[in-house]
Design a protein around this motif. Structure first.
Motif: not given
Length: 411
Positions: A13-15, A42-44
């Motif tokens: 998600l942060a690229g 989705i994030p961790d």
């Protein structure tokens, strides 16, 4: 049957990391006649993972979850999956024993984190990981099955291809069949122009075009009990139309095909590169077993290096320029002579974004192929794209030039 994919990783998600796993899973499902209904990144985050998996399970019969199976603090997928299914993590002695055996064979000391890799949700069915330490697993509630795998692509891909996709296809009763042909040297638009009349005449065959900087992969799909025979008939019609643009009737890279050709004929290769900076040599040596036929690679970026390492006459460069047919041919012959190989390729060009002229604009590349005892074959390419694309296409063009040359010479 509805299938969803959840890729886990804050870096996605942060690229910071390209989500190639989503591309791979979608393609592998497609090759098996299956369709990915939805993909979610989705994030961790434990709570977000739980929420996402529950939402997917409410819609789909299969949910593939990729990522978060490592031993570090941000790898929380197993705990989240256990919570979704209302169970706990249990220790598997057989997993730890297998990991210890693999570490011992590699001469590596075991570490405490290996024990965390032996924890799985109670009731999980193991999916083997032949590459890494994080095993995957299936877990089902009777309606939906979650297939959970690591996020590291080199670990995830064999698990998807060898275990998960075949299992989903069997459960879905898929009766379609797909084959892929690999082509190079002919643009997608021209391939479409060739195949479009056949596509109209054979609506039972689904045709997909998968272009990249290395060429176009053609995907042919047929359904029903006669799928295999339909594809064979289709192949017989298409084969003569596409001719030598097809370097393999399989999903395989050109370096592997060229390598097999060299190995079968007992030949070796050297590579002389300027604008590609060793890319062609890297691609050839990426193939396992390439030490059987790759002898040497010369990266002669500067004109002085072309003279010192390959024996290119300095006056030839002055007279024709480094990016020229004459210099490309001399580079190939020099690589052949200096390395003692049986074959050689050479690449010299203007990769950009600067350095082009009216006579030799950015994308101008000269390639050459040399075979011991034969005249050097050359070709001028005028390539489009940014620097990376021009370099990739130049390397591909040179490898293909040698492939065609060797095929012309016969066995």
């Amino acid at each position: 049957m509805k299938i969803e994919l959840i890729t886990i990783g804050s870096e996605l998600l942060a690229g910071q990391t390209l989500n190639t796993n989503a591309l791979y899973v979608g393609e592998r499902l497609g090759l098996a006649g299956l369709t990915l209904a939805r993909q979610t990144a989705i994030p961790d985050d434990h709570e977000i993972i739980v929420e996402a998996v529950r939402e997917s399970m409410a819609r789909a019969q299969w949910v593939i979850v990729s990522g978060g199976l490592g031993p570090t603090n941000d790898d929380v997928t197993k705990k989240a999956i256990a919570r979704v299914f209302g169970t706990t993590l249990v220790f598997h002695d057989e997993i730890l024993a297998e990991l210890k055996t693999r570490y011992a064979r590699a001469g590596r000391p075991t570490t405490p984190y290996l024990e965390t890799q032996a924890l799985l949700p109670d009731g999980a069915e193991i999916i083997p990981n032949p590459v890494g330490t994080a095993v995957g697993f299936y877990l089902s509630d009777g309606r939906t099955t979650a297939a959970v795998v690591p996020g590291v692509p080199r670990e995830m891909r064999p698990m998807i291809a060898d275990f998960i996709v075949p299992r989903i296809a069997a459960a879905a009763g898929v009766r379609s069949r797909t084959i892929i042909w690999s082509t190079t040297g002919v643009p997608e638009s021209r391939l479409y122009e060739i195949l479009e009349p056949l596509m109209r005449a054979h609506p039972d065959i689904e045709v997909g075009f998968l272009p990249s900087e290395y060429g176009v992969r053609l995907k042919f799909t047929a359904g029903g009990p006669d799928a295999a025979s339909a594809l064979e008939r289709w192949s017989g019609v298409v084969r003569p139309l596409l001719g030598r643009a097809v370097y393999a009737e399989a999903d395989i890279g050109l370096p592997a095909v060229l390598g097999e050709l060299l190995k079968r004929r007992g030949l070796t290769i050297a590579l002389a590169e300027s604008c590609t900076g060793g890319l062609a040599a890297k691609r050839m040596t990426d193939v396992p077993g390439s030490s059987a036929y790759v002898v040497a690679g010369f990266v002669t970026y500067a004109n002085e290096a072309k003279t010192a390492l390959l024996g290119v006459d300095a006056q030839l460069i002055v007279a024709h320029g480094a990016v020229s047919e004459e210099v490309a041919a001399a580079m190939a012959q020099g690589a052949l002579t200096r390395s003692g190989a049986d074959c050689a390729i050479a690449i010299t060009g203007v990769a950009g974004p600067d350095g082009g002229t009216a006579e030799k604009p950015v994308g101008t590349v000269w390639i050459a192929a040399a075979v011991k005892g034969q005249p050097v074959r050359t070709e001028r390419l005028q390539l489009l794209g940014d620097r990376a694309m021009i370099r990739a296409r130049a390397a591909q063009g040179a490898l293909n030039l040698l492939r065609l040359y060797l095929e012309d010479l016969g066995e």
